[in-house]
Design a protein around this motif. Structure first.
Motif, PDB file in Angstrom:
ATOM      1  N   MET A  41       5.715  -0.076  -9.619  1.00  0.00           N
ATOM      2  CA  MET A  41       4.453  -0.764  -9.370  1.00  0.00           C
ATOM      3  C   MET A  41       3.559  -0.702 -10.602  1.00  0.00           C
ATOM      4  SD  MET A  41       2.611  -2.588  -7.399  1.00  0.00           S
ATOM      5  CE  MET A  41       3.296  -2.494  -5.737  1.00  0.00           C
ATOM      6  N   ALA A  42       3.607   0.390 -11.347  1.00  0.00           N
ATOM      7  CA  ALA A  42       2.838   0.474 -12.591  1.00  0.00           C
ATOM      8  C   ALA A  42       3.333  -0.551 -13.604  1.00  0.00           C
ATOM      9  CB  ALA A  42       2.934   1.883 -13.173  1.00  0.00           C
ATOM     10  N   GLY A  43       4.637  -0.782 -13.645  1.00  0.00           N
ATOM     11  CA  GLY A  43       5.174  -1.799 -14.542  1.00  0.00           C
ATOM     12  C   GLY A  43       4.710  -3.197 -14.189  1.00  0.00           C
ATOM     13  N   THR A  44       4.439  -3.434 -12.902  1.00  0.00           N
ATOM     14  CA  THR A  44       3.934  -4.741 -12.486  1.00  0.00           C
ATOM     15  C   THR A  44       2.587  -5.026 -13.109  1.00  0.00           C
ATOM     16  OG1 THR A  44       5.138  -4.625 -10.395  1.00  0.00           O
ATOM     17  CG2 THR A  44       3.272  -6.113 -10.496  1.00  0.00           C
ATOM     18  N   SER A  45       1.671  -4.064 -13.076  1.00  0.00           N
ATOM     19  CA  SER A  45       0.343  -4.274 -13.657  1.00  0.00           C
ATOM     20  C   SER A  45       0.421  -4.469 -15.167  1.00  0.00           C
ATOM     21  CB  SER A  45      -0.567  -3.098 -13.317  1.00  0.00           C
ATOM     22  OG  SER A  45      -0.112  -1.903 -13.929  1.00  0.00           O
ATOM     23  N   ARG A  46       1.360  -3.819 -15.825  1.00  0.00           N
ATOM     24  CA  ARG A  46       1.528  -3.985 -17.269  1.00  0.00           C
ATOM     25  C   ARG A  46       1.886  -5.421 -17.612  1.00  0.00           C
ATOM     26  NH1 ARG A  46       5.981   0.284 -18.748  1.00  0.00           N
ATOM     27  NH2 ARG A  46       5.947  -0.961 -20.654  1.00  0.00           N
ATOM     28  N   SER A 105      -7.024   1.786 -24.595  1.00  0.00           N
ATOM     29  CA  SER A 105      -6.622   3.165 -24.323  1.00  0.00           C
ATOM     30  C   SER A 105      -6.912   3.547 -22.875  1.00  0.00           C
ATOM     31  CB  SER A 105      -7.349   4.117 -25.276  1.00  0.00           C
ATOM     32  OG  SER A 105      -7.058   3.803 -26.621  1.00  0.00           O
ATOM     33  N   PHE A 106      -8.109   3.202 -22.402  1.00  0.00           N
ATOM     34  CA  PHE A 106      -8.445   3.550 -21.017  1.00  0.00           C
ATOM     35  C   PHE A 106      -7.581   2.769 -20.030  1.00  0.00           C
ATOM     36  CE2 PHE A 106     -11.210   3.223 -17.200  1.00  0.00           C
ATOM     37  CZ  PHE A 106     -11.240   4.573 -16.891  1.00  0.00           C
ATOM     38  N   THR A 107      -7.245   1.538 -20.368  1.00  0.00           N
ATOM     39  CA  THR A 107      -6.365   0.746 -19.513  1.00  0.00           C
ATOM     40  C   THR A 107      -4.988   1.387 -19.415  1.00  0.00           C
ATOM     41  OG1 THR A 107      -7.545  -1.276 -20.122  1.00  0.00           O
ATOM     42  CG2 THR A 107      -5.344  -1.519 -19.163  1.00  0.00           C
ATOM     43  N   ALA A 108      -4.464   1.856 -20.542  1.00  0.00           N
ATOM     44  CA  ALA A 108      -3.146   2.497 -20.545  1.00  0.00           C
ATOM     45  C   ALA A 108      -3.162   3.791 -19.748  1.00  0.00           C
ATOM     46  CB  ALA A 108      -2.704   2.762 -21.975  1.00  0.00           C
ATOM     47  N   ILE A 109      -4.218   4.566 -19.881  1.00  0.00           N
ATOM     48  CA  ILE A 109      -4.324   5.821 -19.128  1.00  0.00           C
ATOM     49  C   ILE A 109      -4.393   5.522 -17.630  1.00  0.00           C
ATOM     50  CG2 ILE A 109      -5.789   7.818 -18.694  1.00  0.00           C
ATOM     51  CD1 ILE A 109      -6.556   7.750 -21.649  1.00  0.00           C
ATOM     52  N   SER A 110      -5.134   4.489 -17.247  1.00  0.00           N
ATOM     53  CA  SER A 110      -5.235   4.126 -15.833  1.00  0.00           C
ATOM     54  C   SER A 110      -3.877   3.719 -15.275  1.00  0.00           C
ATOM     55  CB  SER A 110      -6.241   2.979 -15.661  1.00  0.00           C
ATOM     56  OG  SER A 110      -7.519   3.347 -16.120  1.00  0.00           O
ATOM     57  N   ASN A 111      -3.048   3.127 -16.109  1.00  0.00           N
ATOM     58  CA  ASN A 111      -1.723   2.695 -15.664  1.00  0.00           C
ATOM     59  C   ASN A 111      -0.834   3.878 -15.307  1.00  0.00           C
ATOM     60  OD1 ASN A 111       1.275   1.527 -16.611  1.00  0.00           O
ATOM     61  ND2 ASN A 111      -0.004   0.099 -15.479  1.00  0.00           N
ATOM     62  N   PHE A 112      -1.038   5.013 -15.965  1.00  0.00           N
ATOM     63  CA  PHE A 112      -0.214   6.192 -15.704  1.00  0.00           C
ATOM     64  C   PHE A 112      -0.609   6.916 -14.418  1.00  0.00           C
ATOM     65  CE2 PHE A 112       0.362   6.017 -20.418  1.00  0.00           C
ATOM     66  CZ  PHE A 112       1.728   5.812 -20.394  1.00  0.00           C
ATOM     67  N   VAL A 113      -1.703   6.519 -13.777  1.00  0.00           N
ATOM     68  CA  VAL A 113      -2.141   7.174 -12.545  1.00  0.00           C
ATOM     69  C   VAL A 113      -1.225   6.825 -11.380  1.00  0.00           C
ATOM     70  CG1 VAL A 113      -4.065   7.354 -10.905  1.00  0.00           C
ATOM     71  CG2 VAL A 113      -4.516   7.275 -13.355  1.00  0.00           C
ATOM     72  N   MET A 114      -0.565   5.678 -11.447  1.00  0.00           N
ATOM     73  CA  MET A 114       0.269   5.226 -10.333  1.00  0.00           C
ATOM     74  C   MET A 114       1.434   6.179 -10.105  1.00  0.00           C
ATOM     75  SD  MET A 114      -0.908   2.602  -8.867  1.00  0.00           S
ATOM     76  CE  MET A 114       0.555   2.172  -7.962  1.00  0.00           C
ATOM     77  N   PHE A 146       0.812  -1.209   0.000  1.00  0.00           N
ATOM     78  CA  PHE A 146       0.000   0.000   0.000  1.00  0.00           C
ATOM     79  C   PHE A 146       0.851   1.267   0.000  1.00  0.00           C
ATOM     80  CE2 PHE A 146      -2.248  -3.432   2.182  1.00  0.00           C
ATOM     81  CZ  PHE A 146      -3.374  -3.544   1.375  1.00  0.00           C
ATOM     82  N   SER A 147       2.137   1.149   0.325  1.00  0.00           N
ATOM     83  CA  SER A 147       3.001   2.324   0.311  1.00  0.00           C
ATOM     84  C   SER A 147       3.195   2.870  -1.098  1.00  0.00           C
ATOM     85  CB  SER A 147       4.369   1.980   0.913  1.00  0.00           C
ATOM     86  OG  SER A 147       4.248   1.530   2.246  1.00  0.00           O
ATOM     87  N   PHE A 148       3.053   2.018  -2.109  1.00  0.00           N
ATOM     88  CA  PHE A 148       3.267   2.450  -3.487  1.00  0.00           C
ATOM     89  C   PHE A 148       2.110   3.285  -4.018  1.00  0.00           C
ATOM     90  CE2 PHE A 148       5.942  -1.255  -2.925  1.00  0.00           C
ATOM     91  CZ  PHE A 148       7.127  -0.869  -3.526  1.00  0.00           C
ATOM     92  N   PHE A 149       1.013   3.344  -3.278  1.00  0.00           N
ATOM     93  CA  PHE A 149      -0.128   4.139  -3.710  1.00  0.00           C
ATOM     94  C   PHE A 149      -0.148   5.517  -3.055  1.00  0.00           C
ATOM     95  CE2 PHE A 149      -1.204  -0.222  -4.515  1.00  0.00           C
ATOM     96  CZ  PHE A 149      -1.902  -0.198  -5.705  1.00  0.00           C
ATOM     97  N   ASP A 150       0.818   5.767  -2.178  1.00  0.00           N
ATOM     98  CA  ASP A 150       0.926   7.069  -1.526  1.00  0.00           C
ATOM     99  C   ASP A 150       1.859   7.964  -2.329  1.00  0.00           C
ATOM    100  OD1 ASP A 150      -0.696   6.051   0.390  1.00  0.00           O
ATOM    101  OD2 ASP A 150       0.870   5.768   1.897  1.00  0.00           O
ATOM    102  N   SER A 151       1.510   9.215  -2.382  1.00  0.00           N
ATOM    103  CA  SER A 151       2.349  10.212  -3.027  1.00  0.00           C
ATOM    104  C   SER A 151       2.696  11.286  -2.010  1.00  0.00           C
ATOM    105  CB  SER A 151       1.620  10.833  -4.222  1.00  0.00           C
ATOM    106  OG  SER A 151       2.374  11.877  -4.789  1.00  0.00           O
ATOM    107  N   PRO A 152       3.889  11.872  -2.079  1.00  0.00           N
ATOM    108  CA  PRO A 152       4.222  12.942  -1.134  1.00  0.00           C
ATOM    109  C   PRO A 152       3.213  14.081  -1.147  1.00  0.00           C
ATOM    110  CG  PRO A 152       6.177  12.234  -2.319  1.00  0.00           C
ATOM    111  CD  PRO A 152       5.016  11.547  -2.965  1.00  0.00           C
TER     112      PRO A 152
END
Length: 514
Positions: free
Chosen positions: A415-420, A401-410, A278-284
């Motif tokens: 961690m984004a590369g893991t979902s890819r 396209s929507f899947t790719a855009i969702s991947n850039f939210v991370m 869950f730490s990978f979903f936090d942003s400063p």
């Protein structure tokens, strides 16, 4: 920082010429090795040698703080008869230099020279002085290149480990911030700094970090990724068990939470351990803006991550096995779109996903001036052309396209590369077994996540393997107001779990209108 350990080796000679010859031979008469022999007016009969590596030192500092003072130095009575007294007089002359060290072995002198220090020797003394004059051309501190900063400090790490440590110390101005440096790499001798906050971090975690670093035996360390692969708990997993960042404020926040940071000389990326999923979903930025807005954005990240993993698989399963789940109008529309498509849904999705990944990689590798343009134009042109040619359906283009855009939210790229990567496996399972394949894939991922550890800390903490109190895990999804965050994250055995006072909001002071 800890100094290089004294090591047994070839002792220095009392002859300057012999020492210069030995150093020159070890460096193979390299063109960047500068050797300057001169005599001082105070002891004209004795030769003084100055050696350094060009490009690793500040030549102005050498000229102003070393050569000029030694030319004008005065010797005590009978000092010219003893080389050690001459060396002590030389030490007094280079006082303006920040650090001066004695060395007695050739190997230690060579190692310090490659760190940006100059070697001072005098005839009649089997000891030498090393003066810290490190410098040369280095990249200045600037905006982080890999992590976008919306609100917060506009400073990012550079390739110099000492500069990076100073950036963290400018934030945490406490003597409890301890820094220990290790030399790793038989050829590169890279400086690896370990940072932790004494009195907060669990000492067993620090000892484990030291133990894993000491076990590394490799020729060279060129980037922090080398260290990460050596010391991480599990190698054969797609999920990162160590966080990396280019931002000093992220490292400082992690240290305040009882974690350990690792900085590698030559890399602007710092490693943070232990960490949880869950730490990978936090942003400063979550802690720099209002808590309600931060909570909403954090929820979007979790939803976007799930979409980036299973959305194409859901589309494949529904259109291939479970058409009855769609409304009749939508089913007719999708059937009309796929009327002329020659491929089944799985092949169609794999083709589009692979094409998009190729475009993404091409956009990263091409020159910056044309990379974004090529990736965007390529995606639009190829997508439109593929639909018109009847190779893929318009619905599949929308899903990809929507899947790719969702991947850039991370906020964390690893961690984004893991979902890819996992996305392709779930798509294949959905194309073979429908929703059953998706369910089995998700179940396997959850079991795998529950089995992971990061320096002994459960990867799915605070939910697994033993769920903790609701008040603790509620902060995973909800960013509490700062005045209510009394305790540090409880995923590590903290020595000091309390980070602030009572946890009550300060009463607002009401001002009456005049």
């Amino acid at each position: 920082m800890s100094e290089i350990k004294q090591a047994a080796g070839t002792p220095l000679s009392a002859s300057v010429q012999a020492n210069v010859h030995a150093v020159n031979a070890r460096f193979g008469s390299s063109s960047d090795l500068v050797v300057r022999l001169f005599r001082s007016d105070a002891a004209p009969e004795r030769v003084i040698a100055l050696l350094y590596i060009c490009g690793l030192v500040e030549t102005d500092t050498i000229n102003e703080s070393i050569i000029a003072p030694m030319m004008a130095m005065e010797l005590p009575p009978y000092a010219e008869e003893k080389g050690d007294l001459l060396l002590e007089s030389m030490r007094a002359c280079v006082v303006p230099v920040s650090s001066v060290k004695d060395v007695t072995t050739l190997e230690e002198a060579l190692q310090y020279m490659t760190d940006g220090r100059c070697l001072l020797m005098a005839d009649g003394s089997a000891m030498a002085l090393l003066a810290d004059v490190s410098g040369g051309n280095q990249r200045s501190v600037g905006i982080p290149q890999t992590q976008t900063v919306i609100r917060g400090p506009q400073r990012g790490f550079v390739e110099d480990v000492q500069t990076n440590v100073s950036l963290v110390r400018r934030i945490i101005r406490s003597s409890d911030l301890h820094v220990q440096t290790h030399k790793i790499g038989e050829q590169t001798h890279s400086n690896v700094a370990v940072l932790y906050l004494n009195g907060v971090v669990d000492p067993s975690i620090v000892k484990e970090v030291y133990r894993r670093l000491a076990d590394i035996d490799i020729d060279g360390v060129l980037e922090s990724g080398y260290i990460e692969e050596f010391i991480q708990d599990e190698s054969f997993t797609m999920f990162p068990t160590m966080m990396n960042t280019e931002r000093p404020d992220t490292v400082a926040a992690s240290l305040l939470e009882g974690r350990v940071a690792i900085l590698v000389d030559g890399s602007p990326i710092a490693l943070i351990a232990p960490t949880t999923f869950f730490s990978f979903f936090d942003s400063p930025e979550d802690y720099y803006q209002r808590f309600d807005i931060a909570t909403f954005i954090r929820m979007i990240r979790y939803v976007a991550y799930v979409i980036s993993m299973v959305f194409p698989a859901f589309y494949i399963a529904i259109t291939t096995f479970h058409q009855e789940m769609l409304p009749t109008t939508l089913l007719i529309s999708l059937a009309a779109q796929r009327e002329g498509v020659p491929f089944p849904g799985l092949v169609e999705a794999l083709l589009m996903e692979t094409t998009f990944e190729v475009l993404r990689e091409a956009g990263l590798r091409m020159p910056r001036a044309i990379g974004p343009a090529i990736s965007i134009v390529g995606a639009l042109v190829l997508g439109q052309s593929a639909v018109q040619a009847g190779i893929v359906s318009a619905g599949m283009v929308i899903v990809v396209s929507f899947t790719a855009i969702s991947n850039f939210v991370m906020p964390e790229f690893n961690m984004a590369g893991t979902s890819r990567t996992i996305r392709f496996g779930i798509m294949i399972m959905a194309g073979l077994f429908g929703f059953l394949g998706i369910f089995l894939s998700v179940l396997f991922i959850m079991v795998h996540l529950a089995s992971l550890r990061s320096f002994g800390v459960p990867y799915m903490s605070p939910f697994a393997p033993k769920p903790k109190k609701a008040g603790i895990w509620r902060g995973v999804f909800i960013r509490k107001p700062w005045w209510s965050i009394v305790l540090r994250p409880m995923d590590t055995n903290l020595r000091n779990p309390k980070r602030q006072g009572s946890g009550r909001r300060p009463p607002a002071q009401r001002h009456s209108r005049q």
